[in-house]
Write an enzyme that holds these catalytic residues in place. Structure first.
Site, PDB file in Angstrom:
ATOM      1  N   GLU A  44       5.923   0.262  -2.498  1.00 24.67           N
ATOM      2  CA  GLU A  44       6.007  -1.181  -2.173  1.00 24.67           C
ATOM      3  C   GLU A  44       4.819  -1.502  -1.229  1.00 24.67           C
ATOM      4  O   GLU A  44       3.950  -2.266  -1.486  1.00 24.67           O
ATOM      5  CB  GLU A  44       7.414  -1.609  -1.780  1.00 24.67           C
ATOM      6  CG  GLU A  44       7.504  -2.957  -1.299  1.00 24.67           C
ATOM      7  CD  GLU A  44       8.607  -3.176  -0.815  1.00 24.67           C
ATOM      8  OE1 GLU A  44       8.718  -3.960   0.096  1.00 24.67           O
ATOM      9  OE2 GLU A  44       9.861  -2.945  -1.377  1.00 24.67           O
ATOM     10  N   SER A  77      17.869  -2.032  -3.321  1.00 17.82           N
ATOM     11  CA  SER A  77      16.577  -2.760  -3.258  1.00 17.82           C
ATOM     12  C   SER A  77      16.814  -4.059  -4.105  1.00 17.82           C
ATOM     13  O   SER A  77      17.358  -3.912  -5.264  1.00 17.82           O
ATOM     14  CB  SER A  77      15.470  -1.864  -3.683  1.00 17.82           C
ATOM     15  OG  SER A  77      14.531  -2.791  -3.776  1.00 17.82           O
ATOM     16  N   HIS A  94      10.495   4.539  -2.544  1.00 13.22           N
ATOM     17  CA  HIS A  94      10.231   3.319  -3.255  1.00 13.22           C
ATOM     18  C   HIS A  94       9.510   2.127  -2.119  1.00 13.22           C
ATOM     19  O   HIS A  94       8.737   1.390  -2.705  1.00 13.22           O
ATOM     20  CB  HIS A  94      11.511   2.637  -3.629  1.00 13.22           C
ATOM     21  CG  HIS A  94      11.662   1.253  -3.794  1.00 13.22           C
ATOM     22  ND1 HIS A  94      11.659   0.437  -2.858  1.00 13.22           N
ATOM     23  CD2 HIS A  94      11.716   0.660  -5.000  1.00 13.22           C
ATOM     24  CE1 HIS A  94      11.740  -0.760  -3.348  1.00 13.22           C
ATOM     25  NE2 HIS A  94      11.932  -0.814  -4.561  1.00 13.22           N
ATOM     26  N   ASN A  95       9.969   2.365  -1.030  1.00 15.82           N
ATOM     27  CA  ASN A  95       9.271   1.400   0.008  1.00 15.82           C
ATOM     28  C   ASN A  95       7.846   1.784   0.480  1.00 15.82           C
ATOM     29  O   ASN A  95       7.216   0.795   0.523  1.00 15.82           O
ATOM     30  CB  ASN A  95      10.379   1.426   1.298  1.00 15.82           C
ATOM     31  CG  ASN A  95      11.516   0.616   1.013  1.00 15.82           C
ATOM     32  OD1 ASN A  95      12.054   0.518  -0.065  1.00 15.82           O
ATOM     33  ND2 ASN A  95      12.124   0.339   2.341  1.00 15.82           N
ATOM     34  N   LYS A 134      14.764   5.953  -1.990  1.00 16.27           N
ATOM     35  CA  LYS A 134      14.729   4.491  -1.767  1.00 16.27           C
ATOM     36  C   LYS A 134      13.544   4.404  -0.463  1.00 16.27           C
ATOM     37  O   LYS A 134      12.642   3.748  -0.709  1.00 16.27           O
ATOM     38  CB  LYS A 134      16.038   4.112  -1.022  1.00 16.27           C
ATOM     39  CG  LYS A 134      15.691   2.651  -0.395  1.00 16.27           C
ATOM     40  CD  LYS A 134      15.524   1.514  -1.236  1.00 16.27           C
ATOM     41  CE  LYS A 134      15.590   0.245  -0.652  1.00 16.27           C
ATOM     42  NZ  LYS A 134      15.060  -0.273   0.532  1.00 16.27           N
TER      43      LYS A 134
END
Length: 474
Positions: free
Chosen positions: A189, A128, A185-186, A182
């Protein structure tokens, strides 16, 4: 020469990672099926380090020191499978192959399982930070064989972002652990950007502020506990003026947001794990709703709504700071709960404070709040929820009056705040000892004999609704 690491895929991300490795003293083999991509890389970056540019896969493999370390930066899905099918037969037992794309964690688990018998160590690596992060220090989230990490880890940690002299890279667990973290995480986001957009909407249409004034508010917030990369770039976006029209940039951009799928994966996975991420789900829905332009146009004509009322602007700004911070906490809480559930399901044993530490620098969701969250999980890795941490709960409670005023004001003014409201609703659901699903259970039993559980004895029961309404055990 025998190089230290090879990179497959010379798009912008692959090229910048190659340059990053070279800047840290590593020799790098680069490969791409496209002659133009290789030519472009050599023309622009050959003097930045020690590179071996190749157009044939066998030459690429032969150029690498053993055990070979190869990072694939190719599109997720079928292209990744095709690249694996080409490269694995050319490798030897003990070599390390990494997928640095945005792959679905289930695909990573499948690939690792298929490759394992060859002796090649396969890693799913979340990266990222975008183009800038790839060049100057990304957040790196690797999952794979721990012995393989001893081979590749030092290289990854050397090019990663650093916070408090710690690399934003660490082994997270086997097979799909890295790509799962990940993915979450997105998802966070998505939620974070939704909160920012809703805050802008309230300040614009209830507070009566222009984009440049709102940029000033975010600039002030960025110096405090809301400091983050997304807050920082919100200032840039909101203060930007379009050169063609002279208007505020946001006023010439269509309010239709796209998505690449990782947010949807997060929601689908959460539902499958029975750990709903309602705030992230709302953010995903909001992007889909933004694309329903024909329905929105028709509804805008047919349906009426309230007019915003005058407000104390400074009081509104203060309330929004509290609501935005609290909503972000809920988003992280849901994301970390999902990681914990999946970690148990797949036996990854992800350490929550380690996962959070990787997000403190280099990545899109890097924020001051992450230090507080990391400290909370370091103090108690078994926290049932971030929201109940002794260091978080008091601030969350203190934010509630302002948070509720913001949601109430938005509803009364007809300004949609699905993300901020969903975060508050999550808190209300979770703090309620007895909810309303007992009624749902009764309805399900009535029409479908789906049974219910009693709160005063063990077992499953069914009421004979069409008979004498006596209760039987099932």
């Amino acid at each position: 020469m025998s190089t230290d690491i090879g990179i497959i895929g010379m798009g912008v991300m692959g090229a910048n990672l190659a340059r990053n490795f070279a800047r840290h003293g590593y020799s790098v083999s680069v490969y791409d099926r496209s002659q133009s991509q290789i030519d472009n890389f050599v023309a622009n970056h050959a003097l930045e380090g020690e590179f071996a540019a190749t157009l044939h896969l066998q030459d690429f493999v032969d150029s690498l020191a053993q055990p070979r370390r190869i990072l694939m930066m190719v599109p997720a899905g079928a292209p990744t499978d095709a690249a694996i099918d080409e490269i694995v037969p050319l490798l030897s037992s003990g070599d390390v192959l990494l997928d640095g794309g945005n792959s679905y964690f289930g695909d990573t688990r499948r690939r690792e399982d298929a490759i394992r018998p060859t002796g090649v160590r396969f890693f799913g690596v979340g990266v990222s930070g975008g183009e800038e992060g790839a060049l100057n220090g990304p957040s790196i989230m690797p999952g794979g064989d721990p012995e393989g990490y001893a081979i590749i880890g030092p290289l990854l940690e050397s090019i990663a972002a650093r916070v408090d002299d710690e690399p934003c890279c660490a082994w997270l667990g086997p097979d799909g652990a890295g790509h799962f973290v990940k993915m979450v995480h997105n998802g966070i986001e998505y939620a974070d950007m939704q909160f920012i957009a809703e805050t802008y909407d309230i300040l614009r249409h209830v507070g009566g502020m222009e984009p440049a004034e709102i940029a000033d508010v975010f600039h002030t917030w960025n110096a405090g506990r809301l400091g983050s990369y997304l807050t920082e770039i919100a200032v840039e976006v909101l203060s930007h003026v379009d050169a063609k029209s002279g208007k505020a940039f946001v006023d010439i951009v269509k309010d239709v947001a796209g998505a690449k799928g990782t947010g949807r994966w997060t929601v689908e996975t959460a539902l499958a794990q029975a750990m709903p991420v309602t705030v992230i789900g709302t953010a995903v829905d909001a992007r889909a709703l933004s694309g329903l332009t024909a329905i929105r146009a028709a509804a805008g004509v047919a349906l009426s709504g309230p007019q915003p009322t005058a407000v104390d602007r400074q009081a509104l700004i203060a309330d929004l700071e509290q609501a935005l911070w609290a909503s972000k906490v809920v988003s992280y809480s849901q994301g970390m709960s999902l990681i914990a559930k999946a970690s148990d399901e797949y036996k990854w044993r992800i350490d929550p404070s380690t996962a959070i530490a990787l997000w403190r620098g280099g990545c899109i969701i890097r924020a001051k709040l992450l230090k507080q969250i990391r400290d909370a999980f370091a103090a108690d890795p078994q926290l049932p929820s971030l929201m109940v941490s002794p260091s978080i709960a008091p601030e969350l409670n203190a934010a509630q009056p302002a948070w509720r005023r913001v949601v109430s004001l938005a509803v009364l003014s007809g300004v949609p705040t699905p993300g901020i409201a969903a975060a508050l609703q999550y808190v209300d659901v979770m703090r309620q000892p007895v909810g309303s699903t007992n009624v749902i259970q009764g309805l399900r039993d009535f029409f479908g004999a789906h049974t219910y559980q009693r709160n005063d004895m063990e077992g499953s029961f069914h009421t004979l609704w069409s008979g004498d309404r006596s209760e039987i055990s099932k």
